[in-house]
Design a protein around this motif. Structure first.
Motif, PDB file in Angstrom:
ATOM      1  N   ARG A  45       0.833  -1.209   0.000  1.00 13.13           N
ATOM      2  CA  ARG A  45       0.000   0.000   0.000  1.00 13.13           C
ATOM      3  C   ARG A  45       0.868   1.260   0.000  1.00 13.13           C
ATOM      4  O   ARG A  45       0.622   2.216   0.727  1.00 13.13           O
ATOM      5  CB  ARG A  45      -0.937   0.000   1.204  1.00 13.13           C
ATOM      6  CG  ARG A  45      -1.953  -1.140   1.172  1.00 13.13           C
ATOM      7  CD  ARG A  45      -2.939  -1.047   2.294  1.00 13.13           C
ATOM      8  NE  ARG A  45      -3.842  -2.180   2.303  1.00 13.13           N
ATOM      9  CZ  ARG A  45      -4.760  -2.396   3.245  1.00 13.13           C
ATOM     10  NH1 ARG A  45      -4.906  -1.536   4.238  1.00 13.13           N
ATOM     11  NH2 ARG A  45      -5.536  -3.461   3.200  1.00 13.13           N
ATOM     12  N   GLY A  46       1.926   1.208  -0.746  1.00 12.18           N
ATOM     13  CA  GLY A  46       2.770   2.386  -0.884  1.00 12.18           C
ATOM     14  C   GLY A  46       3.611   2.686   0.324  1.00 12.18           C
ATOM     15  O   GLY A  46       3.986   3.841   0.548  1.00 12.18           O
ATOM     16  N   LYS A  77      -0.653   5.523  -7.961  1.00  8.94           N
ATOM     17  CA  LYS A  77      -1.579   5.031  -8.990  1.00  8.94           C
ATOM     18  C   LYS A  77      -0.853   4.848 -10.324  1.00  8.94           C
ATOM     19  O   LYS A  77      -1.032   3.825 -10.995  1.00  8.94           O
ATOM     20  CB  LYS A  77      -2.736   6.017  -9.153  1.00  8.94           C
ATOM     21  CG  LYS A  77      -3.734   6.024  -8.010  1.00  8.94           C
ATOM     22  CD  LYS A  77      -4.819   7.046  -8.260  1.00  8.94           C
ATOM     23  CE  LYS A  77      -5.792   7.110  -7.086  1.00  8.94           C
ATOM     24  NZ  LYS A  77      -6.833   8.150  -7.299  1.00  8.94           N
ATOM     25  N   ASP A  78      -0.034   5.851 -10.707  1.00  9.15           N
ATOM     26  CA  ASP A  78       0.704   5.744 -11.966  1.00  9.15           C
ATOM     27  C   ASP A  78       1.665   4.563 -11.941  1.00  9.15           C
ATOM     28  O   ASP A  78       1.810   3.836 -12.940  1.00  9.15           O
ATOM     29  CB  ASP A  78       1.479   7.036 -12.239  1.00  9.15           C
ATOM     30  CG  ASP A  78       0.553   8.223 -12.514  1.00  9.15           C
ATOM     31  OD1 ASP A  78      -0.614   7.974 -12.901  1.00  9.15           O
ATOM     32  OD2 ASP A  78       0.989   9.375 -12.320  1.00  9.15           O
ATOM     33  N   ARG A  79       2.317   4.369 -10.789  1.00  4.45           N
ATOM     34  CA  ARG A  79       3.245   3.243 -10.674  1.00  4.45           C
ATOM     35  C   ARG A  79       2.522   1.905 -10.791  1.00  4.45           C
ATOM     36  O   ARG A  79       3.003   0.980 -11.459  1.00  4.45           O
ATOM     37  CB  ARG A  79       3.999   3.333  -9.349  1.00  4.45           C
ATOM     38  CG  ARG A  79       5.123   2.313  -9.237  1.00  4.45           C
ATOM     39  CD  ARG A  79       6.051   2.611  -8.101  1.00  4.45           C
ATOM     40  NE  ARG A  79       5.415   2.423  -6.804  1.00  4.45           N
ATOM     41  CZ  ARG A  79       5.108   3.399  -5.955  1.00  4.45           C
ATOM     42  NH1 ARG A  79       5.376   4.664  -6.294  1.00  4.45           N
ATOM     43  NH2 ARG A  79       4.541   3.145  -4.790  1.00  4.45           N
ATOM     44  N   GLN A  80       1.348   1.794 -10.179  1.00  2.61           N
ATOM     45  CA  GLN A  80       0.573   0.562 -10.248  1.00  2.61           C
ATOM     46  C   GLN A  80       0.056   0.327 -11.666  1.00  2.61           C
ATOM     47  O   GLN A  80       0.024  -0.819 -12.135  1.00  2.61           O
ATOM     48  CB  GLN A  80      -0.604   0.631  -9.270  1.00  2.61           C
ATOM     49  CG  GLN A  80      -0.212   0.455  -7.814  1.00  2.61           C
ATOM     50  CD  GLN A  80       0.395  -0.903  -7.545  1.00  2.61           C
ATOM     51  OE1 GLN A  80       1.613  -1.040  -7.394  1.00  2.61           O
ATOM     52  NE2 GLN A  80      -0.433  -1.929  -7.510  1.00  2.61           N
ATOM     53  N   ARG A  81      -0.362   1.403 -12.353  1.00  2.24           N
ATOM     54  CA  ARG A  81      -0.836   1.253 -13.733  1.00  2.24           C
ATOM     55  C   ARG A  81       0.286   0.736 -14.639  1.00  2.24           C
ATOM     56  O   ARG A  81       0.084  -0.174 -15.453  1.00  2.24           O
ATOM     57  CB  ARG A  81      -1.349   2.596 -14.256  1.00  2.24           C
ATOM     58  CG  ARG A  81      -2.668   3.050 -13.646  1.00  2.24           C
ATOM     59  CD  ARG A  81      -3.251   4.197 -14.444  1.00  2.24           C
ATOM     60  NE  ARG A  81      -4.349   4.829 -13.717  1.00  2.24           N
ATOM     61  CZ  ARG A  81      -4.245   5.976 -13.055  1.00  2.24           C
ATOM     62  NH1 ARG A  81      -3.090   6.616 -13.029  1.00  2.24           N
ATOM     63  NH2 ARG A  81      -5.289   6.481 -12.419  1.00  2.24           N
ATOM     64  N   CYS A  88      -3.218   6.157   0.884  1.00  6.86           N
ATOM     65  CA  CYS A  88      -2.066   5.525   0.233  1.00  6.86           C
ATOM     66  C   CYS A  88      -2.157   5.594  -1.290  1.00  6.86           C
ATOM     67  O   CYS A  88      -1.152   5.507  -1.985  1.00  6.86           O
ATOM     68  CB  CYS A  88      -1.909   4.076   0.693  1.00  6.86           C
ATOM     69  SG  CYS A  88      -3.120   2.929  -0.013  1.00  6.86           S
ATOM     70  N   TRP A  89      -3.372   5.799  -1.834  1.00  2.00           N
ATOM     71  CA  TRP A  89      -3.526   5.843  -3.293  1.00  2.00           C
ATOM     72  C   TRP A  89      -3.256   7.246  -3.818  1.00  2.00           C
ATOM     73  O   TRP A  89      -4.140   7.944  -4.306  1.00  2.00           O
ATOM     74  CB  TRP A  89      -4.919   5.379  -3.698  1.00  2.00           C
ATOM     75  CG  TRP A  89      -5.059   3.901  -3.691  1.00  2.00           C
ATOM     76  CD1 TRP A  89      -5.619   3.135  -2.728  1.00  2.00           C
ATOM     77  CD2 TRP A  89      -4.610   2.999  -4.696  1.00  2.00           C
ATOM     78  NE1 TRP A  89      -5.555   1.813  -3.053  1.00  2.00           N
ATOM     79  CE2 TRP A  89      -4.933   1.695  -4.262  1.00  2.00           C
ATOM     80  CE3 TRP A  89      -3.948   3.161  -5.910  1.00  2.00           C
ATOM     81  CZ2 TRP A  89      -4.620   0.565  -5.007  1.00  2.00           C
ATOM     82  CZ3 TRP A  89      -3.639   2.026  -6.659  1.00  2.00           C
ATOM     83  CH2 TRP A  89      -3.975   0.753  -6.208  1.00  2.00           C
ATOM     84  N   THR A  90      -2.036   7.647  -3.728  1.00  2.00           N
ATOM     85  CA  THR A  90      -1.623   8.936  -4.282  1.00  2.00           C
ATOM     86  C   THR A  90      -1.520   8.828  -5.804  1.00  2.00           C
ATOM     87  O   THR A  90      -1.504   7.729  -6.368  1.00  2.00           O
ATOM     88  CB  THR A  90      -0.266   9.352  -3.695  1.00  2.00           C
ATOM     89  OG1 THR A  90       0.713   8.346  -4.039  1.00  2.00           O
ATOM     90  CG2 THR A  90      -0.350   9.467  -2.178  1.00  2.00           C
ATOM     91  N   ASP A  91      -1.437   9.985  -6.477  1.00  2.00           N
ATOM     92  CA  ASP A  91      -1.324   9.982  -7.933  1.00  2.00           C
ATOM     93  C   ASP A  91      -0.068   9.255  -8.390  1.00  2.00           C
ATOM     94  O   ASP A  91      -0.074   8.517  -9.387  1.00  2.00           O
ATOM     95  CB  ASP A  91      -1.322  11.424  -8.455  1.00  2.00           C
ATOM     96  CG  ASP A  91      -2.660  12.112  -8.229  1.00  2.00           C
ATOM     97  OD1 ASP A  91      -3.670  11.392  -8.091  1.00  2.00           O
ATOM     98  OD2 ASP A  91      -2.694  13.356  -8.187  1.00  2.00           O
ATOM     99  N   GLU A  92       1.009   9.451  -7.656  1.00  2.00           N
ATOM    100  CA  GLU A  92       2.265   8.782  -8.001  1.00  2.00           C
ATOM    101  C   GLU A  92       2.138   7.267  -7.866  1.00  2.00           C
ATOM    102  O   GLU A  92       2.591   6.511  -8.726  1.00  2.00           O
ATOM    103  CB  GLU A  92       3.377   9.303  -7.094  1.00  2.00           C
ATOM    104  CG  GLU A  92       4.739   8.700  -7.383  1.00  2.00           C
ATOM    105  CD  GLU A  92       5.801   9.170  -6.405  1.00  2.00           C
ATOM    106  OE1 GLU A  92       6.924   8.652  -6.477  1.00  2.00           O
ATOM    107  OE2 GLU A  92       5.483  10.062  -5.570  1.00  2.00           O
TER     108      GLU A  92
END
Length: 590
Positions: A333-334, A423-427, A417-421
């Motif tokens: 979770r980041g 989210k982009d990393r997970q995508r 924990c779902w920051t934009d950074e």
């Protein structure tokens, strides 16, 4: 009149011989007892083999083992296994005391043998377990044997006590760093160096855990060739024998029947004997180490430098199992920091405490309770005794001034924990994961077929038909996009032709083609990884209906004629006339 008498041939039945075994035991290891055991074995071997009605099944003997238990008696256990296997019918033994001194073990064993049809004969008491009053007499005499064993144990304990009073230890105990030479403890230099190092590490401020890791890295083993553990190091640090003195009766046996040993915490007198052997550690150093251990014990985990501690360490207690909460980082979770019950880090956890406390929430709640704008660890340690967690989303703060404050909180950890950074990393990770085919359920076309109309990725769709399962690729936007779907077999054929292959190869497709654009009405565009772009004409095939056979047409015609009867025609005509009359001229439009 003559009488006729039939004389039948009599069959001589051979009497089946009983399979007889014997059991012998002596409890002390000595030359005299060994002769006694040999005499018992010889006596029973001769007795069984002389009896023509008996078949010799062997003699089972245990040497130097107490009769208060049966688990450690190997021959006794082997005899029971042979009896259950049907190899024994009768067991002979000298007396109840030889068989078992524990009343419970005796009755359980005899009943277990009786269920298998095996009888036990006690010669001295003249008891046969299959007889009517055998079990009653056996129970009474077994109780006497058990009490006799208890009396013997008391006598032995009295003798050991007298030895302690004279400063003589009870036997040659094992201790790392020394060996017994006669009745004197002699230092082993190599082991004594390890003992000194353990004490020196502790004096240098190192924890037992650090010493354990240090020995493991250097390959230092115990006397038995095992790794040093925290418990072994603790025994070294707390054993006064290394000072050249002896402390006798540190343990005692609570019950002579169960042989349960217990640490002496003041229940019995202990005997301190000075200057009995050469010291490895001086007494002043040993006493200082005991004081330091008590101080570190009072501090708890905060005293262990090998642990990554904080002001919350040992302060947060689980209201269900009583254990402390520990700090964890959730990398899934980041890197979110949370505190969870220590029980959940152990296999087969029985604690029902659910969820974790985010570190952010913990800091905010502590600041609110203490009336601070921002959390301060020093203020927390000065004012808070402990935090009790009776259930998830509830914390009770016990302050040192006697007050208790209950706080209820709501977690936003998942949202935070779902920051934009992140989210982009997970995508990116998911896209690469699917595109490289690492998941067994991913196709080579996953993420590599894009919509020519809106640019979104195509999704794989399955449809069951009579001919089988039909697989299509459609735009992920669904009904929001006007692009056309493409059959998977068409994509495979077009990709194979573009790569110059007779059949489609998924691995080659991933290596050579970056992506394909589909969904347009007249073409599919292929983008290669080397920069080439190839456009292939494509037209969506028309749906092909199923042609009806002449037999099916005739069947449907006959079915229509059968259902469209004159009565039904008249009823439908009347309904239509009523509908026209009600709606007027515009009845069809309505």
């Amino acid at each position: 009149m003559r009488t006729i008498r039939k004389i039948e041939q009599s069959i001589h039945r051979i009497k089946k011989r009983k399979k007889v075994a014997a059991y012998a035991r002596v409890s002390m290891e000595s030359e005299r007892m060994q002769h006694s055991l040999s005499a018992q074995v010889s006596y029973y071997s001769s007795l069984i083999q002389k009896n023509p009605d008996w078949e010799y099944a062997g003699v089972y003997a245990d040497y130097g083992i107490s009769g208060t238990g049966i688990k450690k008696r190997q021959d006794f256990q082997r005899m029971l296994e042979d009896a259950e296997a049907g190899k024994i019918d009768i067991i002979l033994t000298k007396s109840i005391q030889r068989f078992a001194r524990n009343t419970v073990d005796l009755l359980q064993t005899v009943r277990r043998l009786k269920e298998q049809g095996v009888e036990v004969w006690f010669e001295k008491e003249n008891i046969h377990t299959m007889s009517g009053d055998g079990e009653l007499m056996m129970t009474i005499l077994a109780s006497f044997a058990q009490e006799e064993s208890r009396s013997i144990s008391e006598n032995v304990r009295w003798r050991v006590k007298k030895r302690f009073e004279k400063g003589i230890p009870n036997g040659h105990f094992r201790i790392y760093g020394y060996r017994w030479k006669g009745d004197q403890l002699v230092i082993i230099p190599s082991e004594a160096a390890i003992v000194k190092r353990i004490f020196q590490n502790f004096l240098d401020g190192k924890s037992r855990l650090e010493t354990e890791r240090e020995f493991a890295a250097e390959g230092i083993k115990t006397r038995n060739g095992c790794q040093w553990l925290d418990s072994n190091i603790k025994k070294i640090l707390t054993n006064i024998t290394y000072t050249g003195n002896l402390l006798l009766q540190k343990e005692y046996i609570t019950d002579p029947i169960t042989k349960h040993r217990k640490k002496n915490r003041g229940e019995l007198m202990m005997y301190y004997v000075e200057n009995t052997h050469e010291a490895i550690i001086d007494k002043a150093t040993f006493d200082y180490v005991q004081q330091e251990m008590a101080r570190r014990r009072e501090l708890g985990p905060l005293a262990n430098k090998a642990l990554n501690t904080s002001c919350f360490t040992g302060k947060i207690k689980c209201g269900i199992c009583g254990k402390s909460f520990v700090h964890c980082i959730r990398h899934d979770r980041g890197g979110a920091e949370v505190w969870i019950c220590q029980s959940h880090k152990v296999r087969n956890c029985r604690c029902s405490m659910k969820g974790a406390i985010p570190a952010k929430v913990l800091n905010e709640e502590c600041a609110a309770v203490l009336g601070l704008a921002e959390f301060d660890g020093k203020v927390f340690l000065d004012r808070v005794e402990k935090i009790l967690v009776p259930e998830h989303h509830t914390m009770i703060f016990y302050l040192k001034d006697g007050w208790a404050v209950t706080r209820h909180w709501v977690s936003t950890a998942k949202k935070d924990c779902w920051t934009d950074e992140y989210k982009d990393r997970q995508r990116d990770w998911m896209r690469n994961y699917m595109a490289n085919g690492k998941g067994t359920r991913f196709s080579p076309f996953t993420t590599r077929v894009r919509c020519a109309v809106c640019g979104h990725a195509f999704r794989r769709c399955k449809q069951r038909k009579k001919q089988g399962i039909s697989v299509h690729w459609r735009c992920g936007q669904g009904g929001k996009c006007s692009s056309l779907s493409v059959r998977e077999e068409d994509l495979m054929k077009i990709a194979a032709d573009a790569m110059g292959l007779e059949a489609f190869d998924g691995d080659r497709f991933r290596e050579e083609i970056d992506f394909m654009e589909a969904g347009a009405e007249d073409q599919i565009t292929i983008h290669f990884k080397d920069g080439r772009i190839q456009t292939v004409p494509w037209t969506k095939p028309k749906k092909q209906g199923t042609r009806h056979t002449e037999t099916y047409k005739e069947y449907m015609s006959q079915l229509g004629k059968k259902r469209w009867t004159p009565e039904r025609k008249q009823r439908m005509s009347e309904q239509m006339k009523a509908l026209r009359k009600e709606r007027g001229e515009n009845w069809q439009r309505q």
